[in-house]
Design a protein around this motif. Structure first.
Motif, PDB file in Angstrom:
ATOM      1  N   ASN A   5     -21.218  -5.539   3.262  1.00 11.64           N
ATOM      2  CA  ASN A   5     -20.532  -5.576   1.982  1.00 11.64           C
ATOM      3  C   ASN A   5     -21.507  -5.291   0.729  1.00 11.64           C
ATOM      4  N   PHE A   6     -22.694  -5.150   0.768  1.00 13.65           N
ATOM      5  CA  PHE A   6     -23.418  -4.759  -0.260  1.00 13.65           C
ATOM      6  C   PHE A   6     -23.301  -3.369  -0.477  1.00 13.65           C
ATOM      7  N   ARG A   7     -23.391  -2.646   0.645  1.00 14.95           N
ATOM      8  CA  ARG A   7     -23.134  -1.183   0.776  1.00 14.95           C
ATOM      9  C   ARG A   7     -21.668  -0.732   0.212  1.00 14.95           C
ATOM     10  N   ARG A   8     -20.717  -1.673   0.635  1.00 18.66           N
ATOM     11  CA  ARG A   8     -19.349  -1.222  -0.008  1.00 18.66           C
ATOM     12  C   ARG A   8     -19.308  -1.728  -1.549  1.00 18.66           C
ATOM     13  N   TRP A   9     -20.118  -2.537  -1.936  1.00 19.41           N
ATOM     14  CA  TRP A   9     -20.077  -2.649  -3.378  1.00 19.41           C
ATOM     15  C   TRP A   9     -20.660  -1.796  -4.258  1.00 19.41           C
ATOM     16  N   ARG A  10     -21.716  -1.268  -3.627  1.00 15.28           N
ATOM     17  CA  ARG A  10     -22.396  -0.209  -4.415  1.00 15.28           C
ATOM     18  C   ARG A  10     -21.722   0.986  -4.486  1.00 15.28           C
ATOM     19  N   ALA A  11     -20.819   1.273  -3.277  1.00 14.93           N
ATOM     20  CA  ALA A  11     -19.993   2.465  -3.186  1.00 14.93           C
ATOM     21  C   ALA A  11     -18.802   2.464  -3.791  1.00 14.93           C
ATOM     22  N   GLY A  12     -18.619   1.228  -4.379  1.00 12.28           N
ATOM     23  CA  GLY A  12     -16.954   1.056  -5.009  1.00 12.28           C
ATOM     24  C   GLY A  12     -16.032   1.037  -3.954  1.00 12.28           C
ATOM     25  N   GLU A  13     -16.226   0.568  -2.649  1.00 10.98           N
ATOM     26  CA  GLU A  13     -15.357   0.393  -1.555  1.00 10.98           C
ATOM     27  C   GLU A  13     -14.888  -1.050  -1.572  1.00 10.98           C
ATOM     28  N   PRO A  14     -13.501  -1.182  -1.053  1.00 10.65           N
ATOM     29  CA  PRO A  14     -13.131  -2.507  -0.866  1.00 10.65           C
ATOM     30  C   PRO A  14     -14.089  -3.614  -0.172  1.00 10.65           C
ATOM     31  N   LEU A  15     -14.142  -4.555  -0.811  1.00 12.10           N
ATOM     32  CA  LEU A  15     -14.964  -5.564   0.020  1.00 12.10           C
ATOM     33  C   LEU A  15     -14.275  -6.316   1.172  1.00 12.10           C
ATOM     34  N   ARG A  16     -15.075  -6.910   2.035  1.00 10.11           N
ATOM     35  CA  ARG A  16     -14.597  -7.680   3.323  1.00 10.11           C
ATOM     36  C   ARG A  16     -14.615  -8.944   2.754  1.00 10.11           C
ATOM     37  N   ASN A  17     -13.406  -9.569   3.460  1.00  5.69           N
ATOM     38  CA  ASN A  17     -13.433 -11.080   3.322  1.00  5.69           C
ATOM     39  C   ASN A  17     -13.605 -11.876   1.905  1.00  5.69           C
ATOM     40  N   VAL A  18     -12.638 -11.208   1.062  1.00  2.00           N
ATOM     41  CA  VAL A  18     -12.360 -11.688  -0.245  1.00  2.00           C
ATOM     42  C   VAL A  18     -11.578 -12.707  -0.407  1.00  2.00           C
ATOM     43  N   VAL A  19     -12.107 -13.816  -0.993  1.00  2.00           N
ATOM     44  CA  VAL A  19     -11.487 -15.244  -0.799  1.00  2.00           C
ATOM     45  C   VAL A  19     -10.696 -15.007  -2.048  1.00  2.00           C
ATOM     46  N   ASP A  20      -9.220 -15.976  -1.610  1.00  2.00           N
ATOM     47  CA  ASP A  20      -8.432 -16.204  -2.623  1.00  2.00           C
ATOM     48  C   ASP A  20      -8.871 -17.338  -3.309  1.00  2.00           C
ATOM     49  N   LYS A  21      -9.358 -17.508  -4.457  1.00  2.00           N
ATOM     50  CA  LYS A  21     -10.099 -18.374  -5.131  1.00  2.00           C
ATOM     51  C   LYS A  21      -8.916 -19.818  -5.353  1.00  2.00           C
ATOM     52  N   THR A  22      -7.632 -19.358  -5.409  1.00  2.00           N
ATOM     53  CA  THR A  22      -6.603 -20.399  -5.482  1.00  2.00           C
ATOM     54  C   THR A  22      -6.343 -21.167  -4.260  1.00  2.00           C
ATOM     55  N   LEU A  23      -6.446 -20.395  -3.328  1.00  2.00           N
ATOM     56  CA  LEU A  23      -6.194 -20.985  -1.814  1.00  2.00           C
ATOM     57  C   LEU A  23      -7.483 -21.535  -1.423  1.00  2.00           C
ATOM     58  N   GLY A  24      -8.708 -21.028  -1.493  1.00  2.00           N
ATOM     59  CA  GLY A  24      -9.997 -21.405  -1.025  1.00  2.00           C
ATOM     60  C   GLY A  24     -10.442 -21.025   0.454  1.00  2.00           C
ATOM     61  N   TYR A  25      -9.785 -19.680   0.626  1.00  2.00           N
ATOM     62  CA  TYR A  25     -10.120 -19.116   1.970  1.00  2.00           C
ATOM     63  C   TYR A  25      -9.491 -17.646   1.879  1.00  2.00           C
ATOM     64  N   VAL A  26      -9.772 -16.783   2.908  1.00  2.00           N
ATOM     65  CA  VAL A  26      -9.512 -15.549   2.984  1.00  2.00           C
ATOM     66  C   VAL A  26      -8.088 -15.632   3.581  1.00  2.00           C
ATOM     67  N   PRO A  27      -7.105 -14.933   2.871  1.00  2.00           N
ATOM     68  CA  PRO A  27      -5.553 -15.080   3.437  1.00  2.00           C
ATOM     69  C   PRO A  27      -5.739 -14.212   4.585  1.00  2.00           C
ATOM     70  N   SER A  28      -4.670 -14.455   5.568  1.00  2.00           N
ATOM     71  CA  SER A  28      -4.467 -13.513   6.768  1.00  2.00           C
ATOM     72  C   SER A  28      -4.306 -12.202   6.338  1.00  2.00           C
ATOM     73  N   GLY A  29      -4.743 -11.135   7.100  1.00  2.00           N
ATOM     74  CA  GLY A  29      -4.552  -9.875   6.561  1.00  2.00           C
ATOM     75  C   GLY A  29      -5.497  -9.094   5.504  1.00  2.00           C
ATOM     76  N   ASN A  30      -6.258  -9.937   4.932  1.00  2.00           N
ATOM     77  CA  ASN A  30      -7.061  -9.669   3.565  1.00  2.00           C
ATOM     78  C   ASN A  30      -8.379  -9.705   3.956  1.00  2.00           C
ATOM     79  N   GLN A  31      -8.734  -9.552   5.263  1.00  2.00           N
ATOM     80  CA  GLN A  31     -10.162  -9.660   5.633  1.00  2.00           C
ATOM     81  C   GLN A  31     -10.921  -8.349   5.591  1.00  2.00           C
ATOM     82  N   GLY A  32     -10.509  -7.331   5.063  1.00  2.00           N
ATOM     83  CA  GLY A  32     -10.954  -6.044   4.673  1.00  2.00           C
ATOM     84  C   GLY A  32     -11.006  -5.056   5.824  1.00  2.00           C
ATOM     85  N   ALA A  33     -11.193  -3.849   5.664  1.00  2.00           N
ATOM     86  CA  ALA A  33     -11.255  -2.825   6.510  1.00  2.00           C
ATOM     87  C   ALA A  33     -12.249  -3.195   7.561  1.00  2.00           C
TER      88      ALA A  33
END
Length: 332
Positions: free
Chosen positions: A303-331
């Motif tokens: 994820n650090f590599r992706r962050w530095r490269a400007g790529e989408p991060l894996r496992n982005v948490v929906d801060k409203t829900l409190g978890y990673v929504p299905s289908g949003n775990q990243g590439a």
């Protein structure tokens, strides 16, 4: 010292416990890394661009949040994010990611293990062995038994797949009711939990901790279960009203419990759970397989590599829900 650090590289604060995370060389070559314990977190956060919460049980982040003056990304080395999901983070623009996927299969194996331990009465066999007693008993089959997995995220799905492979009949409970689910078949709405609990021989709690799930297993829920049912908690201790669980076990409202998480950890020595019959206790280790710390760092490093490269991060948490929504775990 902090003022002299080069700004061309991002500054990463790493919250550690008793030991530093292993295999951080790839990150250290591309960032200014500040390792810190809870006491030094405020200083480490000042001017930091990212925070890696390696000590995922720490509750230090909210108290040091005032110093996070340029933070853009926070990654926690666990699937649960409740230690860092406080109002300041929720209301900020800081992206939150977790380590979803690391512990799924290990926790599923733990659940299968305790189900077998109950059905085959392993604890009693061990006690009799120590006493040198030969006492023949009959054991239970697990094939065909009904399991309700409360929590339909990736850990719950791994549990469902493994228990199905062992011949058990598995359904789920989640936010939305549905049929035709590839892992659960039927998913019941969690709001109707007490209506479906009476059908389960085993109830497995693996839901994320949110305002809706906190205390969901209370006296009413335990009263709805079969007297022969076993309760397994590999989610969060706060999903359970502990005093109600103790009462249910004491009065044999339910037949037993396997508990890996507790609302107070370590479990206090005076807790009646230590000595109640038909209770299996483990110290928050159901997902901790040999090499898990290295795997957590691998997830963060990618994820650090992706962050530095400007790529989408894996496992982005929906801060409203409190978890990673299905289908949003990243590439990937």
């Amino acid at each position: 010292m902090i003022a002299s650090e080069p700004r061309e590289a991002p500054v990463l604060a790493v919250l550690c416990g008793e030991s530093r995370p292993p295999d951080m060389r790839a990150v250290e070559s591309r960032a200014v890394v500040r390792y810190t314990d809870a006491a030094g977190l405020s200083e480490a956060l000042s001017g930091a661009d990212a925070l890696f919460v390696y000590d995922f049980l720490s509750t230090a982040v909210p108290g040091a949040w005032h110093a996070a003056d340029r933070l853009r990304w926070l990654h926690i080395a666990s699937a649960g994010v409740d230690p860092v999901l406080f109002p300041g983070l929720r209301e900020s623009d800081v992206v939150l990611t977790n380590s979803r996927g690391v512990f799924d299969d290990a926790i599923a194996e733990y659940v299968l293990g305790v189900v077998l331990a109950f059905a085959k009465d392993f604890a009693r066999s061990h006690d009799l062995q120590r006493e040198g007693r030969w006492l023949h008993r009959e054991s239970e089959r697990i094939a065909g038994r009904e399991v309700l997995v409360v929590g339909t995220g990736p850990i719950g799905r791994a549990i469902a797949r493994l228990l199905r492979a062992a011949g058990m009949r598995v359904s789920g409970a989640g936010r939305r009711e549905r049929t035709g689910d590839p892992d659960f078949g039927v998913v019941h709405e969690s709001a109707r939990l007490t209506e479906v609990l009476p059908h389960a021989d085993y109830v497995v709690a693996v839901a994320p901790l949110t305002e809706h799930t906190k205390g969901m297993f209370d006296a009413r829920a335990f009263a709805a279960m079969k007297p022969s049912a076993r309760f397994v908690n590999v989610g969060r201790g706060e999903l359970v009203v502990t005093s109600d669980l103790v009462e249910a076990l004491t009065t044999k409202t339910i037949a037993g419990a396997a508990l890996d998480v507790f609302d107070t950890e370590p479990l206090p020595a005076e807790s009646p759970l230590w000595t109640l019959p038909d209770v299996l206790i483990s110290p928050h280790m159901s997902g901790d397989f040999v090499g898990w710390r290295h795997t957590l760092v691998e997830v963060f490093t990618e994820n650090f590599r992706r962050w530095r490269a400007g790529e989408p991060l894996r496992n982005v948490v929906d801060k409203t829900l409190g978890y990673v929504p299905s289908g949003n775990q990243g590439a990937g």
